[in-house]
Design an enzyme around this catalytic site. Sequence first.
Site, PDB file in Angstrom:
ATOM      1  CD  GLN A 181       5.011 -13.382  -6.185  1.00 17.64           C
ATOM      2  OE1 GLN A 181       3.970 -12.827  -6.530  1.00 17.64           O
ATOM      3  NE2 GLN A 181       5.573 -14.337  -6.905  1.00 17.64           N
ATOM      4  N   GLY A 204       9.491 -10.413   6.132  1.00 16.81           N
ATOM      5  CA  GLY A 204       9.581 -11.755   6.673  1.00 16.81           C
ATOM      6  C   GLY A 204       9.969 -11.769   8.147  1.00 16.81           C
ATOM      7  CB  CYS A 209       5.001  -8.542  -1.255  1.00 17.46           C
ATOM      8  SG  CYS A 209       4.569 -10.227  -0.810  1.00 17.46           S
ATOM      9  CG  ASN A 210       0.300 -10.567   0.586  1.00 15.69           C
ATOM     10  OD1 ASN A 210      -0.323 -10.408  -0.459  1.00 15.69           O
ATOM     11  ND2 ASN A 210       0.816 -11.740   0.933  1.00 15.69           N
ATOM     12  CG  HIS A 252       0.638 -12.475  -2.983  1.00 16.68           C
ATOM     13  ND1 HIS A 252       0.763 -13.808  -2.630  1.00 16.68           N
ATOM     14  CD2 HIS A 252       1.795 -11.891  -2.591  1.00 16.68           C
ATOM     15  CE1 HIS A 252       1.942 -13.993  -2.056  1.00 16.68           C
ATOM     16  NE2 HIS A 252       2.586 -12.846  -2.024  1.00 16.68           N
ATOM     17  CB  THR A 302      13.359 -13.127  -4.418  1.00 14.98           C
ATOM     18  OG1 THR A 302      13.499 -14.526  -4.690  1.00 14.98           O
ATOM     19  CG2 THR A 302      12.155 -12.600  -5.174  1.00 14.98           C
ATOM     20  CB  ILE A 303      13.760  -8.881  -1.664  1.00 17.60           C
ATOM     21  CG1 ILE A 303      12.377  -9.543  -1.565  1.00 17.60           C
ATOM     22  CG2 ILE A 303      13.663  -7.389  -1.308  1.00 17.60           C
ATOM     23  CD1 ILE A 303      11.326  -9.000  -2.500  1.00 17.60           C
ATOM     24  CG  HIS A 334      -1.495 -11.291   5.732  1.00 17.67           C
ATOM     25  ND1 HIS A 334      -1.952 -12.580   5.908  1.00 17.67           N
ATOM     26  CD2 HIS A 334      -0.374 -11.382   4.985  1.00 17.67           C
ATOM     27  CE1 HIS A 334      -1.137 -13.417   5.262  1.00 17.67           C
ATOM     28  NE2 HIS A 334      -0.175 -12.718   4.703  1.00 17.67           N
ATOM     29  N   GLY A 335      -3.490  -8.695   8.924  1.00 13.63           N
ATOM     30  CA  GLY A 335      -4.223  -7.544   9.448  1.00 13.63           C
ATOM     31  C   GLY A 335      -3.392  -6.746  10.445  1.00 13.63           C
ATOM     32  NE  ARG A 349       4.938 -16.177  -4.077  1.00 14.79           N
ATOM     33  CZ  ARG A 349       5.163 -16.310  -2.764  1.00 14.79           C
ATOM     34  NH1 ARG A 349       4.328 -16.979  -2.003  1.00 14.79           N
ATOM     35  NH2 ARG A 349       6.233 -15.753  -2.227  1.00 14.79           N
TER      36      ARG A 349
END
Lengths: 337, 337
Positions: free
Chosen positions: B301, B110, B140-141, B220, B11-12, B194-195, B168
């Site tokens: 994403q 990741g 991505c996020n 997302h 994908t990436i 994520h933070g 998603r």
Amino acid sequence: MVKVAINGYGTIGKRVADAVALQDDMEVIGVSKTRPNYESKMAVQKGYNLYVGIPEREKSFAEAGIEISGTVDDMIEEADVVVDCTPGNIGPENLKKYQKAGVKAIYQGGEKHTLTGLSFNSFGNYADSLGKDCTRVVSCNTTGLTRSLKPIEDFVGIKKIRAVMVRRGGDPYQVNKGPINAVVPNPPTVPSHHGPDLATVMYGANIVTVALLVPTTLMHQHNLMVELRDDVSVDDIIDVWEKRSRILLLNAKDGLGSTAEFMEYAKELGRSRNDLFEIPIWKESINVVDGELFYMQAVHQESDVVPENIDAIRALLELEENNEKSIAKTNKAMGIL
Amino acid sequence: MVKVAINGYGTIGKRVADAVALQDDMEVIGVSKTRPNYESKMAVQKGYNLYVGIPEREKSFAEAGIEISGTVDDMIEEADVVVDCTPGNIGPENLKKYQKAGVKAIYQGGEKHTLTGLSFNSFGNYADSLGKDCTRVVSCNTTGLTRSLKPIEDFVGIKKIRAVMVRRGGDPYQVNKGPINAVVPNPPTVPSHHGPDLATVMYGANIVTVALLVPTTLMHQHNLMVELRDDVSVDDIIDVWEKRSRILLLNAKDGLGSTAEFMEYAKELGRSRNDLFEIPIWKESINVVDGELFYMQAVHQESDVVPENIDAIRALLELEENNEKSIAKTNKAMGIL
């Protein structure tokens, strides 16, 4: 026995009818329906008197072989209180009918607060509806917020609430609703109307809400961020909620990690329609960081307001002065945890 | 011309390969793949040298009639920098190979921050990766958060960030992922990871994140609540964002009220794979209430980190000292708005 009429035998109406039938201080004297569909047939099979919501359609019910007891106006005449579960914008028109007939009325959260000037939640402001002519049970989302927030407000005080509400796109039977494969900010403006709605039953609440729709039908999901007035622990919060009814603390790690699994849990409770009247909170999500409480909960949009409707009947008719007594009575009759 | 190898053409990886091919200061010397599937075939058809990710599988590529240029170790030997887009947990093992071969490496979000000890965002901390041996482009996020938050931090200062991230369930091609018809707190604990990840590229960020999965594949969606250090207006915020690239301010009322419509907009841009490298923000959602900024944005994403990978290559190889110059160069080559 208080005579209760249900105007609109749909998602909420049919559940309220069955809940009224379970109580020993009230009875269902009739339900209304505008179309002779399967719900109309099954209402009659259940033994409810069926009244036609739109008088001109009496013939279509006869053609469908459905026995009716009259029109909605006949039903209103016989009632002490009408629970108005009609959809869309006919609420205001109905109010005139109820007032003319001298019958009390309970509206649902789809109507504006300004219609009744008074909103209702069993835990939030029961006493304010005592003996009143009409009130409005706040929406499923606002009911869910009030259930978990009011005990926290009472326990430690709340400075500010932020809530992001991930709403189901439609109810399970609404085959034409969306979204499909999208996230829809709804509204795309911030704050959404849900915050002010909470303040109609939890006076003075300082809350900002953000709302969106997602492609699921089972439950709404809420993400809460609550600035507290004092420092408390996660265990304190759990203690507060464990003492309250109509809230369930459930563990994701027990196989209850999603709204779908919550509804599977509800099936095991063996209730009519697999309803989940309680607000489930994911226990693992409860956290207090820098004096701010975080948690995630879900709302079964089809059923959580049903016990509140029963309590609202008791408040309007002054069957119980005390909210806790009404709540306990409703819970017992409906088997609520 | 800097020689870039892409380890993992998924994908990436396939998007990074195409983006590298568009630049005038770097070239793709090879891509690797572990299986002889359609992506392997198409990589060769595109003219990329294909290397086998798992040497023992060379034969299966031959059987599938796919021409290979060697194994992944051969590819690494020839490269100046490897962009590691391998899935799962083989990143740490690969790092030893890169170090042994004396080749620089870029990891994706990741992988853990601790693997490289250094993370990367073009706007957040470009300079810190200058000349380093390896870095990690945040997820991505986190990239989406940094894009919109960094300019606000620079403009007015941020006291505290709260973000609810509606993720998603899977990418469009991931046919076996879920959820279906459910909302899944993921993790069911608060805060999510994520933070802290944001703080690896926006140092000192005070952020709490809550994350959940929903049944959609396209993008997302983020709900931001940002306490500011000073009072500014909505127009000030819009001005700040309008001056920045890789952010799009789009109006829900223009028919762009959902993630699905954002992706339809991306189709009209006529790009390869209909990618949306920019972070779209719903303009109507921007609001400042009591010194707190609210807004909603979305993240494609599959593609938003691609331009950041290009900038990361320039930083590691010291092709550009200044982040703005690299960003402008990447944007121009890729047609980014």
